[in-house]
Scaffold this motif. Structure first.
Motif: not given
Lengths: 225, 117
Positions: B36-43, B50-51
């Motif tokens: 989740f953290l990676f997707l949060q940082r990349i977007t 994001l959820s």
């Protein structure tokens, strides 16, 4: 959002592990600098206190350096996992690689080995510096020969360009291939490349409080339109 | 009569075509799975946004969500499903064909007016 944004997302995801400069290139570079310094120890003119032999000190320093390298690697890995998250990389399937690529890389590897052997035989060119320079160029080719990563190509070319004339004595005596100097130069280049990679990753992955992409409007907001 | 590029554009899969979800799918297509953290940082999205997007993608069967226990904490991992990979692939093919179609497209010229008298 445009295609460039999508490309940024794909590129950063694809090379996420490689761009973690503090975990890969920086410890490697510091290690090389350390080895350069250690290589200089026996050649130093001054005597060590308490009768410690220069050889013993060299061994102790090398061990300390190895431990520091391992420690720095795991510390940086934890830092990236905590701040940037984690991912599972796609599995590399050798059968999917094209025959042309495999043949190309094999020929390139053979050419490099022959070149290294020739350089070492003629000039005594240090292997670590040549390998570091080659790795930086390989990194640039592997990541799609992008203009944004051209610093790797330049540093790699500078390293390869440095060793041959330095070995042949074309440079001033101060920057010739004295004991440990090529390792220090290579290590410095690796540290610079690693720090640039890290800065690149930080820039590509902004903090969530400044949304890079437009959030979807809520249902209430949609009703207003 | 075949639809114009603009009519085809309107018929694109809205779940994939939405920019933020497209970015999430693009990230997941470049790896096996991401937390989740990676997707949060990349977007650059907030946790809530994001959820919400991940829930929609999971509902559409494009993404598989997995909860893992790491150091007594729950970690959310997302990966592209087989259907999601196909949907994304066909979306890019459709976009490419639309791009080519739009470059060739010319408006239908108006019919000549009937002669007076």
């Amino acid at each position: 959002m445009n295609l460039a944004e999508i490309e940024r997302v794909r590129f950063t995801t694809r090379y996420f592990k490689e761009l973690q400069g503090l975990k890969t290139l920086v410890p490697w570079g510091l290690c090389l600098v350390g080895f350069g310094v250690i290589a200089m120890v026996p050649a130093m003119p001054w005597r060590f206190p308490w009768g410690i032999a220069a050889n013993l000190l060299t061994v102790v320093l090398a061990c300390a350096l190895f431990v520091a390298w391992i420690f720095a690697y795991f510390l940086a890995a934890a830092y990236y996992r905590r701040n940037f998250g984690d991912l599972e990389e796609g599995t590399w399937r050798p059968l999917q690689a094209s025959t042309r690529t495999l043949v190309g890389f094999t020929l390139l590897g053979l050419a490099l080995v022959l070149l290294l052997m020739a350089l070492q035989a003629v000039y005594g060119v240090p292997l670590t510096t040549v390998l570091s320079g080659s790795y930086l160029i390989f990194f640039w080719v592997k990541t799609g020969r992008r203009l944004a990563l051209v610093d790797h190509l330049l540093l790699g070319l500078l390293l390869l360009g440095y060793v041959t004339p330095a070995a042949s004595g074309a440079f001033a005596p101060a920057i010739r291939l004295g004991k440990g100097i090529p390792e220090i130069v290579a290590g410095f280049a690796m540290v610079v490349a690693g720090l640039l990679d890290h800065l690149r990753l930080v820039r590509q992955m902004p903090l969530p409080r400044t949304p890079a992409l437009a959030a979807e409007p809520s249902p209430a907001r949609r009703m207003e339109r | 009569m075949s639809p114009t590029p603009f009519e085809r554009l309107a018929n694109l899969d809205r779940v994939v075509h939405e920019p933020t979800r497209l970015a999430i799918l693009a990230a997941l297509s470049a790896c096996q799975g991401a937390d989740f953290l990676f997707l949060q940082r990349i977007t650059g999205l907030t946790k809530g946004n994001l959820s919400s997007h991940l829930a929609k993608l999971e509902e559409a069967g494009l993404v598989e969500i997995e909860k893992r226990w790491v150091n007594k904490k729950t970690q959310t991992w997302a990966r592209l499903s087989g259907h999601g990979r196909e949907a994304l692939e066909s979306y890019w093919q459709e976009m490419e064909s639309l791009r080519k179609g739009a470059a060739r497209w010319r408006p239908v010229s108006a019919r000549p007016l009937p002669a007076a008298g």
